[in-house]
Design an enzyme around this catalytic site. Structure first.
Site, PDB file in Angstrom:
ATOM      1  N   ASP A 172       0.830  -1.200   0.000  1.00  0.00           N
ATOM      2  CA  ASP A 172       0.000   0.000   0.000  1.00  0.00           C
ATOM      3  C   ASP A 172       0.866   1.252   0.000  1.00  0.00           C
ATOM      4  O   ASP A 172       2.075   1.212   0.237  1.00  0.00           O
ATOM      5  CB  ASP A 172      -1.025  -0.015   1.130  1.00  0.00           C
ATOM      6  CG  ASP A 172      -0.436   0.195   2.510  1.00  0.00           C
ATOM      7  OD1 ASP A 172      -1.198   0.121   3.484  1.00  0.00           O
ATOM      8  OD2 ASP A 172       0.791   0.448   2.633  1.00  0.00           O
ATOM      9  N   ASN A 180      -4.119  12.433   0.842  1.00  0.00           N
ATOM     10  CA  ASN A 180      -5.466  12.855   0.450  1.00  0.00           C
ATOM     11  C   ASN A 180      -5.901  14.114   1.193  1.00  0.00           C
ATOM     12  O   ASN A 180      -6.468  15.036   0.613  1.00  0.00           O
ATOM     13  CB  ASN A 180      -6.468  11.729   0.727  1.00  0.00           C
ATOM     14  CG  ASN A 180      -6.862  10.978  -0.536  1.00  0.00           C
ATOM     15  OD1 ASN A 180      -6.646  11.457  -1.639  1.00  0.00           O
ATOM     16  ND2 ASN A 180      -7.449   9.808  -0.362  1.00  0.00           N
ATOM     17  N   HIS A 185      -8.750  14.849  -2.907  1.00  0.00           N
ATOM     18  CA  HIS A 185      -9.052  13.533  -3.468  1.00  0.00           C
ATOM     19  C   HIS A 185      -8.746  13.432  -4.961  1.00  0.00           C
ATOM     20  O   HIS A 185      -8.413  12.343  -5.453  1.00  0.00           O
ATOM     21  CB  HIS A 185     -10.520  13.183  -3.194  1.00  0.00           C
ATOM     22  CG  HIS A 185     -10.787  12.894  -1.754  1.00  0.00           C
ATOM     23  ND1 HIS A 185     -10.441  11.714  -1.151  1.00  0.00           N
ATOM     24  CD2 HIS A 185     -11.355  13.661  -0.778  1.00  0.00           C
ATOM     25  CE1 HIS A 185     -10.780  11.731   0.129  1.00  0.00           C
ATOM     26  NE2 HIS A 185     -11.344  12.911   0.378  1.00  0.00           N
ATOM     27  N   ASP A 189      -6.510  10.509  -6.407  1.00  0.00           N
ATOM     28  CA  ASP A 189      -6.849   9.574  -7.493  1.00  0.00           C
ATOM     29  C   ASP A 189      -5.728   9.507  -8.529  1.00  0.00           C
ATOM     30  O   ASP A 189      -5.405   8.432  -9.048  1.00  0.00           O
ATOM     31  CB  ASP A 189      -8.150  10.001  -8.166  1.00  0.00           C
ATOM     32  CG  ASP A 189      -9.367   9.793  -7.269  1.00  0.00           C
ATOM     33  OD1 ASP A 189      -9.226   9.148  -6.214  1.00  0.00           O
ATOM     34  OD2 ASP A 189     -10.453  10.302  -7.629  1.00  0.00           O
ATOM     35  N   GLU A 216      -6.051   2.212  -0.960  1.00  0.00           N
ATOM     36  CA  GLU A 216      -4.700   2.445  -1.462  1.00  0.00           C
ATOM     37  C   GLU A 216      -3.852   1.177  -1.451  1.00  0.00           C
ATOM     38  O   GLU A 216      -2.631   1.227  -1.608  1.00  0.00           O
ATOM     39  CB  GLU A 216      -4.005   3.524  -0.626  1.00  0.00           C
ATOM     40  CG  GLU A 216      -3.620   3.115   0.792  1.00  0.00           C
ATOM     41  CD  GLU A 216      -4.730   3.331   1.809  1.00  0.00           C
ATOM     42  OE1 GLU A 216      -4.418   3.425   3.016  1.00  0.00           O
ATOM     43  OE2 GLU A 216      -5.906   3.408   1.410  1.00  0.00           O
TER      44      GLU A 216
END
Length: 331
Positions: A172, A180, A185, A189, A216
């Site tokens: 991760d 974030n 966000h 992304d 993630e």
């Protein structure tokens, strides 16, 4: 056809193979086998789009070949058409009950064979498109969790059958919640997509699978890969993600990095020597695919605890094979 297709013809009569091959000329690459066991192995290795199968053959019959293929997750979705001189209703019924999609009598009529093959190839490609859409993560373009679970189980069954190593990476993005919160966000992304592209490049063999595990977290399935090979892939992932040089102001490392957990089942693993009895009796599976995922998760936690931007390997403990529930399949 929208892509190159492959058709496997199985018949112990070489002249019949030639006749069918001529009838379907131009519809795809043609493979052939003259024995049932060879056909099963070829289907597993080459993953044809369609199989034209003689019902009656010496050794393993066509019906038994079909039964084996439909019982194997790696070949169960390949459509099978029986081509046989035995056209009795009972034979056709048996073939269809085994999962065949069609039944063609001998002597063949080339135009009929070509038309039916063309129809079933179109159906197969349409189903493949739907399956890809259903198994793809919309944001990253990687395989989704459903596809990951299916791949792990499929490769685990291959371990039992072939006794070849199998490895799994779970990883991760370090401090992704902070990323974030700080960048928003939309940037989050974009970060996920950038990391996903790295994973897709690192899962470079056709048999490898990079997937989004959730949030993630990501995973890479590495068939026929020992712990040493898996650790090299993990290091490559870490190096290439860091080389993206994506700024991460709220991380102690200053850029986006990942932590990776590595789990493997190979000749160095506890329980490997028991594979022979498991392959003889798959219902007594020594260690499940789901449990391998749990080992990778434990390794990922160790990588985080050690400071992140690193990988850790976690060995399968011998006691795992003595605990209740550890000797059952993950079916």
């Amino acid at each position: 056809m929208e892509r190159a297709t492959t058709i496997l013809i199985v018949d112990d009569d070489v002249s019949a193979v030639r006749a069918v091959s001529k009838a379907i000329s131009g519809l795809g690459q043609v493979l052939f086998a003259t024995q049932g066991d060879a056909a099963v192995e070829l289907a597993r290795q080459q993953q044809p789009d369609l199989i034209l199968l003689d019902a009656q053959m010496p050794g393993i019959s066509g019906f038994e070949v079909c039964r084996i293929l439909k019982g194997d997750p790696s070949t169960s979705n390949i459509p099978v058409i029986f081509v046989t001189a035995h056209t009795e209703a009972s034979m056709e019924e048996e073939g269809l009950e085994l999962g065949a999609v069609d039944f063609i009598g001998k002597p063949i009529r080339p135009a009929i064979v070509a038309a039916r093959v063309k129809t079933h190839l179109h159906l197969k490609l349409a189903m493949d498109r739907l399956n890809r859409q259903a198994q793809t993560d919309g944001m990253t373009g990687l395989a989704n969790r459903r596809a990951l679970d299916q791949s792990i189980e499929r490769e685990w069954q291959s371990v039992l059958r072939t006794q070849r190593a199998f490895s799994l990476l779970l990883l991760d993005i370090d401090f992704f919640k902070r990323y974030n919160d700080h960048y928003g966000h939309l940037m989050g992304d974009e970060c996920l997509s950038a990391v996903a592209r790295v994973l897709a490049r690192c899962a470079e063999r056709p048999m490898d699978l990079a997937a989004r595990y959730g949030g993630e977290e990501f995973a890479i399935v590495l068939p026929e890969t020992t712990r040493d090979g898996a650790c090299r892939v993990a290091d490559k992932v870490i190096e290439n993600v860091r080389a993206l040089n994506i700024a991460h102001a709220t991380s102690e490392l200053g850029v986006v990095t990942v932590s990776v957990g590595v789990a493997s089942f190979d000749a160095q693993s506890a329980g490997w020597s028991l594979l022979n009895q498991a392959s003889a009796n798959p219902s007594e599976l020594l260690f499940s695919a789901a449990q391998l995922l749990s080992v990778a998760d434990k390794a990922l936690y160790a990588a985080k605890q050690s400071g992140r931007n690193s990988s850790r390997f976690e060995a399968i403990e011998a006691r795992a094979f003595d605990e209740p529930g550890m000797l059952t399949s993950s079916n």
